[in-house]
Design an enzyme around this catalytic site. Structure first.
Site, PDB file in Angstrom:
ATOM      1  N   ASN A 211      -6.551 -12.059  -0.075  1.00  0.00           N
ATOM      2  CA  ASN A 211      -7.304 -11.677  -0.989  1.00  0.00           C
ATOM      3  C   ASN A 211      -6.011 -11.442  -1.833  1.00  0.00           C
ATOM      4  OD1 ASN A 211      -8.390 -11.216   1.740  1.00  0.00           O
ATOM      5  ND2 ASN A 211      -6.326 -10.434   2.791  1.00  0.00           N
ATOM      6  N   ARG A 212      -5.754 -12.337  -2.039  1.00  0.00           N
ATOM      7  CA  ARG A 212      -5.510 -11.728  -4.298  1.00  0.00           C
ATOM      8  C   ARG A 212      -3.931 -11.305  -3.820  1.00  0.00           C
ATOM      9  NH1 ARG A 212      -4.905  -9.579  -7.965  1.00  0.00           N
ATOM     10  NH2 ARG A 212      -5.439  -9.988 -10.256  1.00  0.00           N
ATOM     11  N   MET A 213      -3.601 -10.668  -2.678  1.00  0.00           N
ATOM     12  CA  MET A 213      -2.275 -10.636  -2.967  1.00  0.00           C
ATOM     13  C   MET A 213      -0.672 -11.431  -2.777  1.00  0.00           C
ATOM     14  SD  MET A 213      -2.755  -6.938  -2.524  1.00  0.00           S
ATOM     15  CE  MET A 213      -1.166  -5.811  -1.149  1.00  0.00           C
ATOM     16  N   HIS A 214      -1.202 -11.912  -4.613  1.00  0.00           N
ATOM     17  CA  HIS A 214      -0.224 -13.176  -4.445  1.00  0.00           C
ATOM     18  C   HIS A 214       1.279 -12.693  -4.526  1.00  0.00           C
ATOM     19  CE1 HIS A 214      -4.081 -14.820  -4.867  1.00  0.00           C
ATOM     20  NE2 HIS A 214      -4.038 -14.364  -6.239  1.00  0.00           N
TER      21      HIS A 214
END
Ligand SMILES: Cc1cc2nc3c(=O)[nH]c(=O)nc-3n(C[C@H](O)[C@H](O)[C@H](O)COP(=O)(O)O)c2cc1C
Length: 233
Positions: A211-214
């Site tokens: 979810n792009r929560m890198h």
């Protein structure tokens, strides 16, 4: 221009649709890593960079030591190309090149670079930025003599980054230097060729997550050590 090039979409649909969730990459490691955090960088940038590099090498990534090196030209515009990291220590990262090449000339004028490793199979990226200087001639010589003879002769044959009229002219230059050194057991170090050391000032570690929560951690040189800061993805 090919006859049907007008019919090509500006951005091919398959490129726009390419998407990776990063959950699989996170699981690629034999011991899946937890979220990267500042605590992993307490001892500075070197141990984790070594670990990620080793992980890519053990997994069979081709040329895991390849990094994209960015420099700036005389107008301050960026230029980038891939080089191989051939030395890694607390001092920094060493790569070898022709000192007459475009990159080396740019670095002589503006001795500062950014180098990025991307191991996409693991959703790992590391970017190192800092000043660049030449390594000592003995360091260059030690590395030169580990290179295959063919690579040594190829370096002698090429004025890297200079124009040449044809492939056959280049092949003729190789034939010429091969003949010149035919009776020489050790091909001498090419003058104006050698190592460049990138001394890290900042090192950013990026770990892809769903979810792009890198996870991003920036390690910065500080008085007597390093500080680590989490950045938003
Ligand atoms: C995987 C890979 C590794 C490379 N390694 C090096 C290297 O270690 N040193 C080098 O001078 N060029 C290397 N090159 C070639 C450079 O990308 C570049 O074409 C060349 O150095 C000339 O760049 P310049 O004109 O900007 O100086 C490599 C290219 C690739 C694709």
């Amino acid at each position: 221009m090919s006859p049907d090039s007008d019919n090509l979409p500006a951005v091919p649909a398959d490129l726009a649709a390419m998407r990776v969730g990063y959950a699989a990459q996170a699981m690629n490691s034999p011991a899946p890593e937890s979220n990267l955090d500042v605590a992993a960088l307490e001892d500075g940038w070197l141990p984790l960079l070594r670990r990620w590099l080793d992980q890519a090498r053990s997994a069979g990534v081709v040329e895991p030591n390849a990094m994209v090196l960015a420099t700036v030209d005389e107008a301050g515009r960026p230029a980038s190309r891939t080089v191989l990291c051939k030395g890694l220590s607390e001092e920094g990262l060493v790569f070898y090149t022709n000192y007459g090449s475009t990159k080396a000339r740019q670095l002589a004028a503006v001795p500062y670079a950014s180098a990025t490793f991307a191991w996409t199979a693991f959703a790992h990226q590391v970017t190192v930025r800092g000043p660049v200087e030449r390594v000592a001639p003995e360091v260059t010589a030690a590395y030169w003599h580990t290179r295959p003879r063919g690579s040594q002769l190829g370096a002698w044959a090429s004025q890297q980054s200079q124009p040449i009229e044809s492939r056959s002219a280049l092949d003729a230059r190789l034939a010429e230097v091969t003949a010149r050194f035919a009776d020489t057991e050790q091909v001498p170090v090419l003058p104006d060729w050698g190592g460049l050391l990138l001394r890290p000032e900042t090192v950013e570690f990026w770990q892809g997550r769903a979810n792009r929560m890198h996870n991003r951690v920036l390690v910065t040189r500080a008085e007597g050590g390093w500080t680590a800061t989490r950045l938003q993805p």
